[in-house]
Design a protein around this motif. Structure first.
Motif, PDB file in Angstrom:
ATOM      1  N   PRO A  95     -40.687  25.089 -69.860  1.00 60.72           N
ATOM      2  CA  PRO A  95     -39.798  25.403 -68.745  1.00 60.72           C
ATOM      3  C   PRO A  95     -40.323  26.555 -67.916  1.00 60.72           C
ATOM      4  CG  PRO A  95     -38.563  25.118 -70.775  1.00 60.72           C
ATOM      5  CD  PRO A  95     -40.013  25.138 -71.159  1.00 60.72           C
ATOM      6  N   HIS A  96     -40.091  26.478 -66.610  1.00 59.60           N
ATOM      7  CA  HIS A  96     -40.545  27.510 -65.686  1.00 59.60           C
ATOM      8  C   HIS A  96     -39.805  28.821 -65.950  1.00 59.60           C
ATOM      9  CE1 HIS A  96     -41.711  29.497 -61.986  1.00 59.60           C
ATOM     10  NE2 HIS A  96     -42.454  28.470 -61.650  1.00 59.60           N
ATOM     11  N   PRO A  97     -40.490  29.956 -66.020  1.00 64.34           N
ATOM     12  CA  PRO A  97     -39.783  31.229 -66.191  1.00 64.34           C
ATOM     13  C   PRO A  97     -38.809  31.457 -65.048  1.00 64.34           C
ATOM     14  CG  PRO A  97     -42.043  31.593 -65.471  1.00 64.34           C
ATOM     15  CD  PRO A  97     -41.942  30.153 -65.832  1.00 64.34           C
ATOM     16  N   SER A  98     -37.606  31.929 -65.381  1.00 62.29           N
ATOM     17  CA  SER A  98     -36.567  31.954 -64.362  1.00 62.29           C
ATOM     18  C   SER A  98     -36.086  33.354 -63.980  1.00 62.29           C
ATOM     19  CB  SER A  98     -35.370  31.125 -64.828  1.00 62.29           C
ATOM     20  OG  SER A  98     -34.839  31.660 -66.016  1.00 62.29           O
ATOM     21  N   LEU A  99     -36.572  34.395 -64.633  1.00 61.10           N
ATOM     22  CA  LEU A  99     -36.174  35.736 -64.224  1.00 61.10           C
ATOM     23  C   LEU A  99     -37.049  36.167 -63.059  1.00 61.10           C
ATOM     24  CD1 LEU A  99     -35.464  37.474 -67.637  1.00 61.10           C
ATOM     25  CD2 LEU A  99     -33.886  36.358 -66.069  1.00 61.10           C
ATOM     26  N   VAL A 100     -36.718  35.654 -61.891  1.00 65.82           N
ATOM     27  CA  VAL A 100     -37.520  35.873 -60.690  1.00 65.82           C
ATOM     28  C   VAL A 100     -36.597  36.271 -59.553  1.00 65.82           C
ATOM     29  CG1 VAL A 100     -39.298  34.239 -61.396  1.00 65.82           C
ATOM     30  CG2 VAL A 100     -37.362  33.447 -60.042  1.00 65.82           C
ATOM     31  N   GLU A 101     -37.203  36.717 -58.459  1.00 68.18           N
ATOM     32  CA  GLU A 101     -36.428  37.118 -57.294  1.00 68.18           C
ATOM     33  C   GLU A 101     -35.663  35.933 -56.712  1.00 68.18           C
ATOM     34  OE1 GLU A 101     -38.978  38.939 -54.465  1.00 68.18           O
ATOM     35  OE2 GLU A 101     -39.301  40.756 -55.631  1.00 68.18           O
ATOM     36  N   GLY A 102     -34.505  36.240 -56.160  1.00 67.01           N
ATOM     37  CA  GLY A 102     -33.718  35.214 -55.495  1.00 67.01           C
ATOM     38  C   GLY A 102     -32.861  34.379 -56.410  1.00 67.01           C
ATOM     39  N   ASP A 120     -13.507  30.570 -41.903  1.00 63.54           N
ATOM     40  CA  ASP A 120     -14.297  29.468 -41.362  1.00 63.54           C
ATOM     41  C   ASP A 120     -14.530  28.420 -42.439  1.00 63.54           C
ATOM     42  OD1 ASP A 120     -14.448  30.854 -39.003  1.00 63.54           O
ATOM     43  OD2 ASP A 120     -16.531  31.535 -39.291  1.00 63.54           O
ATOM     44  N   CYS A 121     -15.022  27.274 -41.985  1.00 54.19           N
ATOM     45  CA  CYS A 121     -15.484  26.221 -42.891  1.00 54.19           C
ATOM     46  C   CYS A 121     -16.994  26.130 -42.762  1.00 54.19           C
ATOM     47  CB  CYS A 121     -14.824  24.889 -42.538  1.00 54.19           C
ATOM     48  SG  CYS A 121     -15.498  23.475 -43.434  1.00 54.19           S
ATOM     49  N   LEU A 122     -17.684  26.265 -43.890  1.00 58.56           N
ATOM     50  CA  LEU A 122     -19.131  26.104 -43.912  1.00 58.56           C
ATOM     51  C   LEU A 122     -19.452  24.653 -44.239  1.00 58.56           C
ATOM     52  CD1 LEU A 122     -21.999  27.357 -43.844  1.00 58.56           C
ATOM     53  CD2 LEU A 122     -21.784  27.661 -46.329  1.00 58.56           C
ATOM     54  N   VAL A 123     -20.150  23.989 -43.337  1.00 56.31           N
ATOM     55  CA  VAL A 123     -20.554  22.596 -43.540  1.00 56.31           C
ATOM     56  C   VAL A 123     -21.996  22.580 -44.043  1.00 56.31           C
ATOM     57  CG1 VAL A 123     -20.798  20.330 -42.471  1.00 56.31           C
ATOM     58  CG2 VAL A 123     -19.037  21.925 -41.641  1.00 56.31           C
ATOM     59  N   VAL A 124     -22.204  21.945 -45.186  1.00 62.34           N
ATOM     60  CA  VAL A 124     -23.528  21.872 -45.793  1.00 62.34           C
ATOM     61  C   VAL A 124     -23.938  20.404 -45.877  1.00 62.34           C
ATOM     62  CG1 VAL A 124     -24.947  22.381 -47.820  1.00 62.34           C
ATOM     63  CG2 VAL A 124     -23.133  23.969 -47.133  1.00 62.34           C
ATOM     64  N   ASP A 125     -25.006  20.063 -45.202  1.00 65.73           N
ATOM     65  CA  ASP A 125     -25.578  18.721 -45.280  1.00 65.73           C
ATOM     66  C   ASP A 125     -26.743  18.735 -46.259  1.00 65.73           C
ATOM     67  OD1 ASP A 125     -24.077  17.090 -43.357  1.00 65.73           O
ATOM     68  OD2 ASP A 125     -24.861  18.488 -41.869  1.00 65.73           O
ATOM     69  N   ILE A 126     -26.625  17.957 -47.326  1.00 68.85           N
ATOM     70  CA  ILE A 126     -27.692  17.884 -48.328  1.00 68.85           C
ATOM     71  C   ILE A 126     -28.717  16.857 -47.854  1.00 68.85           C
ATOM     72  CG2 ILE A 126     -28.251  17.338 -50.724  1.00 68.85           C
ATOM     73  CD1 ILE A 126     -25.469  18.314 -51.486  1.00 68.85           C
ATOM     74  N   LEU A 127     -29.914  17.331 -47.556  1.00 68.23           N
ATOM     75  CA  LEU A 127     -30.954  16.488 -46.983  1.00 68.23           C
ATOM     76  C   LEU A 127     -31.830  15.837 -48.042  1.00 68.23           C
ATOM     77  CD1 LEU A 127     -32.053  18.829 -44.042  1.00 68.23           C
ATOM     78  CD2 LEU A 127     -30.220  17.110 -44.083  1.00 68.23           C
ATOM     79  N   ASP A 128     -32.055  16.547 -49.145  1.00 71.27           N
ATOM     80  CA  ASP A 128     -32.890  15.979 -50.202  1.00 71.27           C
ATOM     81  C   ASP A 128     -32.726  16.799 -51.474  1.00 71.27           C
ATOM     82  OD1 ASP A 128     -34.567  14.122 -51.279  1.00 71.27           O
ATOM     83  OD2 ASP A 128     -36.396  14.832 -50.302  1.00 71.27           O
ATOM     84  N   VAL A 129     -32.903  16.136 -52.620  1.00 74.13           N
ATOM     85  CA  VAL A 129     -32.904  16.795 -53.931  1.00 74.13           C
ATOM     86  C   VAL A 129     -33.998  16.129 -54.748  1.00 74.13           C
ATOM     87  CG1 VAL A 129     -31.579  17.446 -55.966  1.00 74.13           C
ATOM     88  CG2 VAL A 129     -30.396  17.092 -53.789  1.00 74.13           C
ATOM     89  N   THR A 130     -35.016  16.889 -55.149  1.00 70.72           N
ATOM     90  CA  THR A 130     -36.158  16.311 -55.852  1.00 70.72           C
ATOM     91  C   THR A 130     -36.574  17.179 -57.030  1.00 70.72           C
ATOM     92  OG1 THR A 130     -37.715  17.439 -54.379  1.00 70.72           O
ATOM     93  CG2 THR A 130     -37.050  15.212 -53.767  1.00 70.72           C
ATOM     94  N   PRO A 131     -37.138  16.580 -58.082  1.00 72.85           N
ATOM     95  CA  PRO A 131     -37.674  17.382 -59.192  1.00 72.85           C
ATOM     96  C   PRO A 131     -38.932  18.123 -58.760  1.00 72.85           C
ATOM     97  CG  PRO A 131     -37.406  15.055 -59.806  1.00 72.85           C
ATOM     98  CD  PRO A 131     -37.281  15.143 -58.316  1.00 72.85           C
ATOM     99  N   PHE A 132     -39.250  19.203 -59.478  1.00 72.12           N
ATOM    100  CA  PHE A 132     -40.555  19.835 -59.301  1.00 72.12           C
ATOM    101  C   PHE A 132     -41.644  18.818 -59.656  1.00 72.12           C
ATOM    102  CE2 PHE A 132     -39.142  24.477 -60.171  1.00 72.12           C
ATOM    103  CZ  PHE A 132     -38.915  24.660 -58.825  1.00 72.12           C
ATOM    104  N   GLU A 133     -42.670  18.708 -58.804  1.00 70.08           N
ATOM    105  CA  GLU A 133     -43.751  17.773 -59.101  1.00 70.08           C
ATOM    106  C   GLU A 133     -44.446  18.121 -60.418  1.00 70.08           C
ATOM    107  OE1 GLU A 133     -46.483  17.481 -55.899  1.00 70.08           O
ATOM    108  OE2 GLU A 133     -45.021  16.679 -54.476  1.00 70.08           O
ATOM    109  N   LYS A 134     -44.529  19.401 -60.735  1.00 68.64           N
ATOM    110  CA  LYS A 134     -45.221  19.819 -61.949  1.00 68.64           C
ATOM    111  C   LYS A 134     -44.329  19.761 -63.192  1.00 68.64           C
ATOM    112  CE  LYS A 134     -48.495  22.873 -59.574  1.00 68.64           C
ATOM    113  NZ  LYS A 134     -49.038  24.264 -59.478  1.00 68.64           N
ATOM    114  N   MET A 135     -43.064  19.370 -63.032  1.00 72.72           N
ATOM    115  CA  MET A 135     -42.155  19.286 -64.178  1.00 72.72           C
ATOM    116  C   MET A 135     -41.348  17.990 -64.097  1.00 72.72           C
ATOM    117  SD  MET A 135     -40.858  23.247 -64.535  1.00 72.72           S
ATOM    118  CE  MET A 135     -39.996  22.878 -66.055  1.00 72.72           C
ATOM    119  N   PRO A 136     -42.003  16.851 -64.314  1.00 71.10           N
ATOM    120  CA  PRO A 136     -41.320  15.558 -64.172  1.00 71.10           C
ATOM    121  C   PRO A 136     -40.545  15.154 -65.421  1.00 71.10           C
ATOM    122  CG  PRO A 136     -43.605  15.170 -64.703  1.00 71.10           C
ATOM    123  CD  PRO A 136     -43.438  16.673 -64.626  1.00 71.10           C
ATOM    124  N   ALA A 157     -35.444  20.830 -63.185  1.00 72.51           N
ATOM    125  CA  ALA A 157     -35.856  21.864 -62.244  1.00 72.51           C
ATOM    126  C   ALA A 157     -36.337  21.166 -60.982  1.00 72.51           C
ATOM    127  CB  ALA A 157     -36.976  22.712 -62.842  1.00 72.51           C
ATOM    128  N   GLY A 158     -36.034  21.740 -59.821  1.00 73.61           N
ATOM    129  CA  GLY A 158     -36.420  21.036 -58.608  1.00 73.61           C
ATOM    130  C   GLY A 158     -36.175  21.818 -57.344  1.00 73.61           C
TER     131      GLY A 158
END
Length: 412
Positions: free
Chosen positions: A9-16, A84-100, A270-271
């Protein structure tokens, strides 16, 4: 396919990244409404790289749930204001290429639990899934192959200070009713395991870690609602509680059934998620927006033939008790009916439970007005199976599908 190189698994204690909800977590990035290119956060496994691609469930047994969920963000949207209402359009959801690859897990009764944790005194088990294009297969659950509908299990805006206080007060009140309940009734703020991937003033960081709401349940802002149809093409309408909205997203799933039976009730991956945003001024009042509303994706696997199992508000898999219009009891019976059927064709309990969590299973409430029984159904898509599983006069053909990944001590 998974390889030794991509199975860590990718290390996750990262910025952001962060794993608590709090209005004082500064935005890690700011975007303009309609801007998609900067709204491409990387999403790591929700557990923070605690689960590996292997054939043992000790990592599920030993997981530290104070470290969840890893969320990307917050992302501020210019011009968004409370109300306000925040409208979120989900354009794509993909796995990490290096973690299939991804995983589905059954958690221990004393550490996470799940829908049937008490009934079966749950012990840790898991299945690893390999991704090939849009399809998932598992060495731990042979005999099935299905198309995934990848989606974020968790997405929401930041709470205001007042809303955060409300959450903590009401959930602490619930915990106080039975503070030693197993599984826990709710999860209060917990300093241990809290992570904010930004360089903050120590006093502010301590405040966030002390007060920050856990990410486990969904709430008024969205959060961990596990709606499987929020895939590419979906549109989400979120209430805004603080300036900028501060949207966060995580817990990506390759596939999931309509109900998360296990605590880890999906194929976790992960993706990358890509989305764009817009703002409807005064949308909370315009739409009576007490919680988010969603326009699901038009993209769905074409599994038209289904075998449907029914459940009612009678615990006939347990003590036979009659409940009054209890849809949860009814769903449990429908799921247990499906599991019992799957066991007739060769799946033992753990793999059957994991399959219902991971596959594109549909569930519906059929009736909640005919006292004393609510009626809930679970629809199992026939097209995911390599063999014909329909009832036959001579009975069902039984195969040896083996066991999923279990604990190293063999306890199940």
């Amino acid at each position: 396919m998974a390889t030794q190189a991509n199975s860590v698994p990718h290390p996750s204690l990262v910025e952001g990244l962060h794993n608590r909800w709090h209005p004082d977590i500064p935005a890690y990035a700011t975007v303009k409404p309609g801007q998609a290119s900067s709204s491409r956060p990387r999403i790591f496994y929700w557990t923070g790289a605690q689960i590996g691609n292997n054939d043992c469930s000790d990592d599920i047994r030993n997981i530290d749930l104070t470290k969840i969920h890893n969320l990307s963000g917050p992302i501020a949207i210019e011009g968004a204001e409370p109300g306000d209402c925040l409208v979120v359009d989900i354009l794509d959801v993909t796995p990490f290429e290096k973690m299939p690859w991804g995983y589905t897990g059954i958690f221990e009764l004393e550490n996470g639990g799940g829908l049937f944790a008490k009934e079966f005194n749950s012990k840790a088990a898991k299945a690893i899934w390999d991704f090939k294009g849009i399809y998932a297969t598992s060495r731990h659950i042979p005999g099935v192959r299905f198309a995934g509908v990848s989606h974020p299990g968790l997405i929401g805006t930041a709470p205001s200070a007042e809303l955060l206080a409300t959450w903590n007060e009401r959930e602490r009140g619930l915990i106080a009713q039975d503070p030693h309940a197993i599984p826990a009734l709710a999860f209060a703020p917990e300093f241990k395991g809290a992570y904010i991937g930004q360089d903050l003033d120590p006093e502010l960081l301590e405040k966030i870690k002390t007060e920050g709401a856990r990410t486990i349940p969904g709430r008024e802002h969205g959060g961990n609602c596990d709606i499987k149809n929020l895939s590419r093409g979906s549109r989400c309408y979120f209430p805004v509680f603080i300036p900028g909205a501060n949207l966060s997203v995580g817990d990506l799933h390759f596939s999931q059934g309509d109900v998360s039976i296990s605590f880890c009730g999906a194929i976790e991956m992960a993706g990358v998620i890509t989305f764009s945003t817009s703002i409807i001024k005064g949308g909370v009042e315009k739409f009576a927006l007490k919680q988010p509303i969603f326009l699901p994706s038009p993209v769905d696997p074409m599994y038209s033939a289904k075998l449907i199992f029914e459940g009612i508000s009678v615990d006939y898999h347990g003590d036979g008790k009659q409940y009054n219009m209890d849809a949860t009891v009814a769903y449990k019976q429908a799921a247990l009916n499906a599991i019992a059927y799957l066991m007739k064709i060769g799946y033992i309990y753990f793999p059957a439970d994991l399959l219902l969590s991971a596959a594109p299973v549909e569930s519906h409430v059929g009736a909640i007005v005919d006292s004393p029984n609510a009626c809930v159904t679970l629809a199992l898509p026939l097209g995911i199976f390599e063999h014909n599983i329909l009832p036959k006069e001579e009975g069902l053909e039984k195969f040896d599908f083996g066991q999923c990944a279990i604990r190293s001590d063999g306890v199940i």
